[in-house]
Design an enzyme around this catalytic site. Structure first.
Site, PDB file in Angstrom:
ATOM      1  N   ASN A 209      14.408  19.304 -40.114  1.00 24.85           N
ATOM      2  CA  ASN A 209      13.086  19.463 -40.521  1.00 24.85           C
ATOM      3  C   ASN A 209      12.098  19.678 -39.590  1.00 24.85           C
ATOM      4  O   ASN A 209      12.514  20.128 -38.443  1.00 24.85           O
ATOM      5  CB  ASN A 209      13.012  18.169 -41.300  1.00 24.85           C
ATOM      6  N   ASP A 278      18.360  13.068 -44.358  1.00 23.74           N
ATOM      7  CA  ASP A 278      19.133  12.050 -45.238  1.00 23.74           C
ATOM      8  C   ASP A 278      20.358  12.638 -45.513  1.00 23.74           C
ATOM      9  O   ASP A 278      21.429  11.769 -46.050  1.00 23.74           O
ATOM     10  CB  ASP A 278      18.329  12.145 -46.461  1.00 23.74           C
TER      11      ASP A 278
HETATM   12  N1  CTP Z   1      14.882   6.443 -42.287  1.00 24.46           N
HETATM   13  C1  CTP Z   1      15.861   6.159 -41.489  1.00 24.46           C
HETATM   14  N2  CTP Z   1      16.927   6.511 -41.598  1.00 24.46           N
HETATM   15  C2  CTP Z   1      17.183   7.746 -42.779  1.00 24.46           C
HETATM   16  C3  CTP Z   1      16.144   7.997 -43.209  1.00 24.46           C
HETATM   17  C4  CTP Z   1      14.816   7.400 -43.085  1.00 24.46           C
HETATM   18  O1  CTP Z   1      15.666   5.370 -40.486  1.00 24.46           O
HETATM   19  N3  CTP Z   1      18.579   8.302 -43.076  1.00 24.46           N
HETATM   20  C5  CTP Z   1      13.468   5.973 -41.959  1.00 24.46           C
HETATM   21  C6  CTP Z   1      12.446   6.769 -41.334  1.00 24.46           C
HETATM   22  O2  CTP Z   1      12.621   6.931 -39.778  1.00 24.46           O
HETATM   23  C7  CTP Z   1      11.030   6.290 -41.652  1.00 24.46           C
HETATM   24  C8  CTP Z   1      11.634   5.634 -43.113  1.00 24.46           C
HETATM   25  O3  CTP Z   1      12.980   5.407 -42.919  1.00 24.46           O
HETATM   26  O4  CTP Z   1      10.522   5.320 -40.878  1.00 24.46           O
HETATM   27  C9  CTP Z   1      11.192   6.422 -44.187  1.00 24.46           C
HETATM   28  O5  CTP Z   1      11.599   7.629 -44.166  1.00 24.46           O
HETATM   29  P1  CTP Z   1      11.427   8.598 -45.497  1.00 24.46           P
HETATM   30  O6  CTP Z   1      12.022  10.002 -45.240  1.00 24.46           O
HETATM   31  O7  CTP Z   1       9.893   8.577 -45.858  1.00 24.46           O
HETATM   32  O8  CTP Z   1      11.926   7.878 -46.608  1.00 24.46           O
HETATM   33  P2  CTP Z   1      13.537   7.967 -47.467  1.00 24.46           P
HETATM   34  O9  CTP Z   1      14.122   6.401 -47.050  1.00 24.46           O
HETATM   35  O10 CTP Z   1      14.358   8.953 -46.504  1.00 24.46           O
HETATM   36  O11 CTP Z   1      13.323   8.369 -48.734  1.00 24.46           O
HETATM   37  P3  CTP Z   1      12.841   9.669 -49.386  1.00 24.46           P
HETATM   38  O12 CTP Z   1      13.439  10.699 -48.456  1.00 24.46           O
HETATM   39  O13 CTP Z   1      13.623   9.743 -50.858  1.00 24.46           O
HETATM   40  O14 CTP Z   1      11.358   9.671 -49.294  1.00 24.46           O
END
Ligand code: CTP
Length: 398
Positions: A209, A278
């Site tokens: 990303n 993710d």
């Molecule tokens: N995060 C993490 N591990 C992952 C994904 C996210 O530790 N595999 C952490 C990021 O560093 C951030 C928080 O979770 O502090 C939220 O990340 P975000 O990408 O906004 O949320 P997601 O849990 O990935 O949900 P979505 O992508 O559905 O919005």
């Protein structure tokens, strides 16, 4: 950044003295008051006029020609300085200081100060490795003098090896680390993640990303400036590791998971600023996938959620902070994530807001707190936002 701070820059007689000019000029640009003290030998390499022109202050060189603006020059300089920097420091001055010899203005003033003294050695490799110099350095370190390691590379004498004075920018970073901020986070261990993760498809392709890592790096740099023992776990970015921070480089989300979880139990504050991927390809091709093989489908597996796991393992007095980047329903989604991942606070930002986002130096965030405190809106330089986040996180500790 150094407004209101006074630095005494002591220049001794080595070829690297010319680099001290950039150090002084950089300090002046950061707003520091700078006094320069030179040995007679240093004046053979650079003229006092050069430093005087930059600092607009008389340069102190002679024990017996006291500048008119100071009462007793060595005492007044010794008291005024927040930090002494000896750059370059020759084997000679290191030896004198280690033995308590004060036979010129520079050594006399250094001896008379209670301010921290940062010594930046620069000399021929064999001199630096000489057991007498090693012993003198060890003694001064034991007595609380601060040192910067010389860099490796070509030396003025034609040899190559350890002994080069570090670049002026590095010296300035170190000076900032010592005096730029109050050490209000001293005694705390702060763990920060930054940047994107990269999930390999084959040896040349990956899923990633656009995170630049700037927010996480600003957080780590700010924590170190404020005296915290700081570790940064960083995905692949194009940024220099911040001064005074233990930086651990990782590539994939799984590597970041391992690096973070193996360090988190000892941390007082953990801030997940990384944009963790993710998903990862279910399998990684060992060879480059040829376009003739016409792959039309990429099967993905879910990556571990690092923040959620940190939330499950959260220690009694540990503060856990996450980030939440959305393009719609920002606040409600951020709240939901904060609850689900058991964070104490979350910094919510909308990628579409002007001034926010991955590559820019500014951000617009709303800090939400689990304990019901009022949300806090912040906008401006990522550096300033980093300091605010740290202040709030430190206050959440019981
Ligand atoms: N995060 C993490 N591990 C992952 C994904 C996210 O530790 N595999 C952490 C990021 O560093 C951030 C928080 O979770 O502090 C939220 O990340 P975000 O990408 O906004 O949320 P997601 O849990 O990935 O949900 P979505 O992508 O559905 O919005």
């Amino acid at each position: 950044m150094l407004k209101g701070k006074n630095v005494a820059v002591c220049v001794t007689g080595g070829i690297a003295a010319f680099k001290a000019v950039s150090v002084v000029s950089g300090l002046v640009k950061l707003g520091a008051g700078v006094d320069v003290i030179m040995t007679a030998h240093a004046c053979e390499f650079v003229t006092p006029l050069t430093f005087r022109s930059l600092t607009k202050t008389p340069v102190v060189t002679d024990m017996f020609a006291e500048p008119e603006h100071m009462d007793i020059a060595h005492i007044s300089l010794a008291q005024k300085a927040d930090l002494f920097v000896i750059a370059p420091a020759t084997a000679n001055v290191i030896g004198k200081l280690a033995c308590g010899i004060a036979d010129d203005m520079l050594t006399t003033t250094v001896m008379a100060t209670r301010a921290p003294v940062l010594i930046v050695p620069a000399m021929n490799t064999n001199m630096y490795d000489n057991p007498i110099v090693r012993e003198n350095i060890a003694k001064l370190k034991r007595l609380g003098y601060l040192f910067m390691e010389p860099a490796e590379g070509p030396l003025a004498c034609g040899a190559s090896g350890r002994g080069r004075m570090p670049e002026p920018a590095e010296i300035i970073e170190r000076i900032k680390l010592e005096i730029a901020r109050e050490k209000d986070l001293k005694g705390l261990r702060v763990l920060v993640t930054a940047g994107p993760t990269r999930e390999a498809i084959d040896p040349v392709r990956y899923i990633s990303n656009g995170s630049s890592g700037k927010m996480g790096y600003a957080l780590a740099a700010a924590a170190a400036l404020r005296g915290a023992e700081t570790t940064l776990v960083s995905g692949p970015v194009a940024l220099e590791p911040p001064a005074g921070v233990e930086t651990v480089s990782v590539v994939s989300a799984t590597e970041m998971y391992e690096a973070v979880l193996s360090r988190s139990a000892d941390s007082d504050i953990v801030i997940m600023a990384a944009a963790v991927g993710d998903f990862r390809p279910e399998s990684v091709s060992e060879e480059k996938i040829k376009k003739s093989s016409c792959v039309s489908e990429l099967r993905l597996a879910k990556n571990p959620d690092i923040l959620a796991e940190l939330g499950r393992r959260k220690g009694e007095n540990q503060v856990l902070a996450g980030f939440c980047m959305e393009t719609e329903d920002l606040i409600s989604r951020a709240r939901e994530k904060m609850e689900r991942k058991n964070c104490d606070m979350i910094a919510a930002n909308n990628l579409k807001t002007p001034g926010a986002g991955f590559a820019v130096d500014t951000n617009v965030v709303t800090l939400l707190f689990r304990d019901g405190r009022e949300p806090v809106k912040l906008s401006g330089a990522k550096t300033d936002i980093a300091h605010e986040i740290l202040t709030k996180a430190a206050r959440l500790r019981k």
